[in-house]
Each structure stands twice: as C-alpha cells, then as structure tokens.
Design a protein around this motif. Sequence first.
Motif, PDB file in Angstrom:
ATOM      1  N   ASP A   1       0.627  -1.125  -0.122  1.00 38.98           N
ATOM      2  CA  ASP A   1      -0.072  -0.002  -0.284  1.00 38.98           C
ATOM      3  C   ASP A   1       0.984   1.416   0.052  1.00 38.98           C
ATOM      4  OD1 ASP A   1      -1.430  -2.314   1.243  1.00 38.98           O
ATOM      5  OD2 ASP A   1      -3.027  -0.893   1.483  1.00 38.98           O
ATOM      6  N   ASP A   2       0.562   2.383  -0.653  1.00 44.81           N
ATOM      7  CA  ASP A   2       1.232   3.614  -0.520  1.00 44.81           C
ATOM      8  C   ASP A   2       1.145   4.120   0.654  1.00 44.81           C
ATOM      9  OD1 ASP A   2       2.699   5.753  -1.397  1.00 44.81           O
ATOM     10  OD2 ASP A   2       0.739   6.891  -2.399  1.00 44.81           O
ATOM     11  N   VAL A   3       2.002   4.441   1.364  1.00 44.41           N
ATOM     12  CA  VAL A   3       2.249   5.024   2.829  1.00 44.41           C
ATOM     13  C   VAL A   3       3.197   6.215   2.853  1.00 44.41           C
ATOM     14  CG1 VAL A   3       2.597   4.863   5.337  1.00 44.41           C
ATOM     15  CG2 VAL A   3       1.780   3.071   3.940  1.00 44.41           C
TER      16      VAL A   3
ATOM     17  N   GLN B   1       5.185  -4.457   7.939  1.00 47.18           N
ATOM     18  CA  GLN B   1       4.990  -4.573   6.489  1.00 47.18           C
ATOM     19  C   GLN B   1       5.364  -5.838   5.922  1.00 47.18           C
ATOM     20  OE1 GLN B   1       3.315  -2.278   4.476  1.00 47.18           O
ATOM     21  NE2 GLN B   1       3.524  -3.751   2.988  1.00 47.18           N
TER      22      GLN B   1
ATOM     23  N   ARG C   1       0.806   2.539   9.240  1.00 50.17           N
ATOM     24  CA  ARG C   1       0.471   3.753   8.941  1.00 50.17           C
ATOM     25  C   ARG C   1       0.528   4.530  10.259  1.00 50.17           C
ATOM     26  NH1 ARG C   1      -4.160   1.336   5.778  1.00 50.17           N
ATOM     27  NH2 ARG C   1      -3.426   2.047   3.399  1.00 50.17           N
TER      28      ARG C   1
ATOM     29  N   HIS D   1      -2.583  -1.033   9.186  1.00 48.96           N
ATOM     30  CA  HIS D   1      -2.877   0.156  10.121  1.00 48.96           C
ATOM     31  C   HIS D   1      -1.799   0.583  10.987  1.00 48.96           C
ATOM     32  CE1 HIS D   1      -6.807   0.113   8.414  1.00 48.96           C
ATOM     33  NE2 HIS D   1      -6.797  -1.146   9.002  1.00 48.96           N
TER      34      HIS D   1
ATOM     35  N   GLY E   1       4.198   5.626  10.727  1.00 49.00           N
ATOM     36  CA  GLY E   1       4.443   6.693   9.773  1.00 49.00           C
ATOM     37  C   GLY E   1       4.196   7.906  10.146  1.00 49.00           C
ATOM     38  N   GLU E   2       2.963   7.902  10.942  1.00 46.41           N
ATOM     39  CA  GLU E   2       2.425   9.196  11.711  1.00 46.41           C
ATOM     40  C   GLU E   2       3.567   9.825  12.782  1.00 46.41           C
ATOM     41  OE1 GLU E   2      -1.460  11.227  13.496  1.00 46.41           O
ATOM     42  OE2 GLU E   2      -1.571   8.964  13.070  1.00 46.41           O
TER      43      GLU E   2
END
Length: 358
Positions: A185-187, A314, A338, A335, A341-342
């Motif tokens: 997925d694009d993150v 991942q 992500r 999730h 990443g945040e």
Amino acid sequence: MIDEARAVRPGEQLDAERLAAFLTQNLQGAGSVLQVEQFPSGFSNLTYLLRLGERQLVLRRPPFGAAVKSGHDMAREYRILRTLRPVYPKAPAPLLYSDDLSIIGAPFYIMERVSGVILRNRLPPGLSLTPGQMTALCHALIDNLVALHRLDLHATGLADLGRPEGYVQRQVSGWIRRYENALTDDVPAMTQAGAWLRAHLPPDQGAAGAALIHNDYKFDNVVLDPDDLTHIRAVLDWEMATVGDPWMDVGTTLGYWAEAGDPEILRNFGMTALPGNLTRQQFVDAYAAASGREIGHALFYLVFGLYKVAVIVQQIYARYRQGHTQDPRFARLIHLVRANGEMMTRAIETQRLSGLFG
C-alpha cells in the motif's frame, strides 16, 4: 502468570513423527511421547513448545513463506546462543540444530525452555503491577541492556558477527530496501521518513563504539521471574543480533515504546503505556546515565526504530496478503504501518522523543 503455549495454529503444524525420531536419535533421554504446542504471540520466527514427559523444550523455525533469509537464519541464531551462553547466562541454552528439510520442512533449532512471565500486549491473568513496579521494571530492562552492551566482544567469541564500520548507513539502506520489496500500500510517511534517515545519518562510531546488540529488545522478548518481576531470567529472540552501534539497539526498543498519549493502535501493541512506565525521553536519559554513553542523535535513533518496526510489520503483512499465513492477527497490520508513519512525521516535525501528540 507463566507464559504458556497453546494448540498449533492451522497451517503451521510440524511433522511430529519425524521430529520425534530426530529427537530420539540426537537427544539423550528423548524417548518419551512427544507433544507439540505453539506459543501464540510473536510475529516473526515461529516458536513451539515440545513436551517430552516432564521435560520442556522450545523449537524455533522460520515463518512459512518467509523470503528474508538473513532475518530467519536458524544456523546463525543457534550459533549466537551457543557462543553467547557461557558469558551471558540470560541467553537460553541451545541443544540441537538441523538443516534437514525432510524433518519439518525448514531449518530449525531446539533450546531448553526458560519458564517465567512475559509481558505482551496485556497483563497475564492474575497479575497486576503498580506504577512503582512498572518504573522499577523499566530500569531493570535498561540495566540489562547496558550489561549486554558492556560484554567484551572478544570474550563472547562473537566479534566477527557484524561489521561495525558503516553499520548505521547499511542499516538505513537495508531497511529501506526491505520496505520497497514488501510494499503493498502507498504510505507516503514511510517514503518521507526513509529520505529523512538517509539525510540525517549520525557520525559513524566504527569499531571503537561498537557493542553486541540484540536488535529486537523489548518487554515481550524478556522472561521475568514470577517471584520478582524486576529480575530478568532470560532474553529471547536473538535472530537479529549483531555487532554495531548500541544506540541503534536503543532506537529499536524506542520503536516499540508507546506512551499514554500515543495512538491507541500503538498503545495496544505492548505494555509501555501503563502508569509508571518511563517515557521515551526518560528511557534515553536513563540509558545514557547507566551506560555513560552520550545521547547525541536520539531523534535519529527513534525515527530509525519506528521505521524498522514498520518495515518488519509490513513484511509480515505482505506475507499475509500473499497467502503464506492464515494468522488472523495479520489482517490489520497495515494500520500499524500507517500509525508508525504518523509517529515518525510527528517526531521529525516536533524534534521530540516524547509527547508527540500532546
């Protein structure tokens, strides 16, 4: 409170008949009926409990469908335990290794079981910890990490386990490459964090600053004494151990270290947000004080730790998407990628280790 095994997950069974024959042939006193169970936690190498009468052993093998050889090298992990055990008794005692694929379909090794309490994503039934106990446990975790980093590399016989010169740069490039190879997925935050890490490499410490590092050091990889939870009986999961910058070890621990104000998905991933736990900044300060090592580039090491954990997640999620595992825990791991990443974005923007969402 003792960490216990359960029935083996569907699709992850072992050939008990062949395994029993191997044990009978190679392990003294292994003639008892073999019972195989599985430890349900963990997201990487698979861990099984082998019961031979009153004796309990642990078997480790790579996950089904794993393509990352360096991260699932059973021979290397067995060698680390065999070499480390005489100078670091908290390493479990290894017993046997086999690369005969006809036994269970993959290389594996067997070690003695160390029984005790393992803190995973929730407290074991019957166990409660006060804030004071959690604080003491945090310091025990740090002191044990400092002791590991102080081991004489030549005394361990593991000085050749890694190449400390250029270690940090290779790690950054390697984890970025692993992420790209496992991409589903694009993150965007992951791409941005990878570029930030490349641009903010700390000065190379070389051999002079190197230590034996565990590389996956966290609460659920240590076994605690049920009679004294601040006493660490054993350190588990040595699959990524190497020789390198000890602050990278701290960074990996910080990557798993959620605080009370962090997103719920991260707080539910472990025990570090409970009252009494140190914050990430307090963890770094306590490690620096106990080890005598200057803090330096703590933000880099935090971002690296978060990035590395996200890549590991991942890779597991990619195996799930490809149908190599049926473990239902893996379905929502994207999730977690992500959320990490945040966290990295907030840390870089605020230039802080703690209170990123406060």
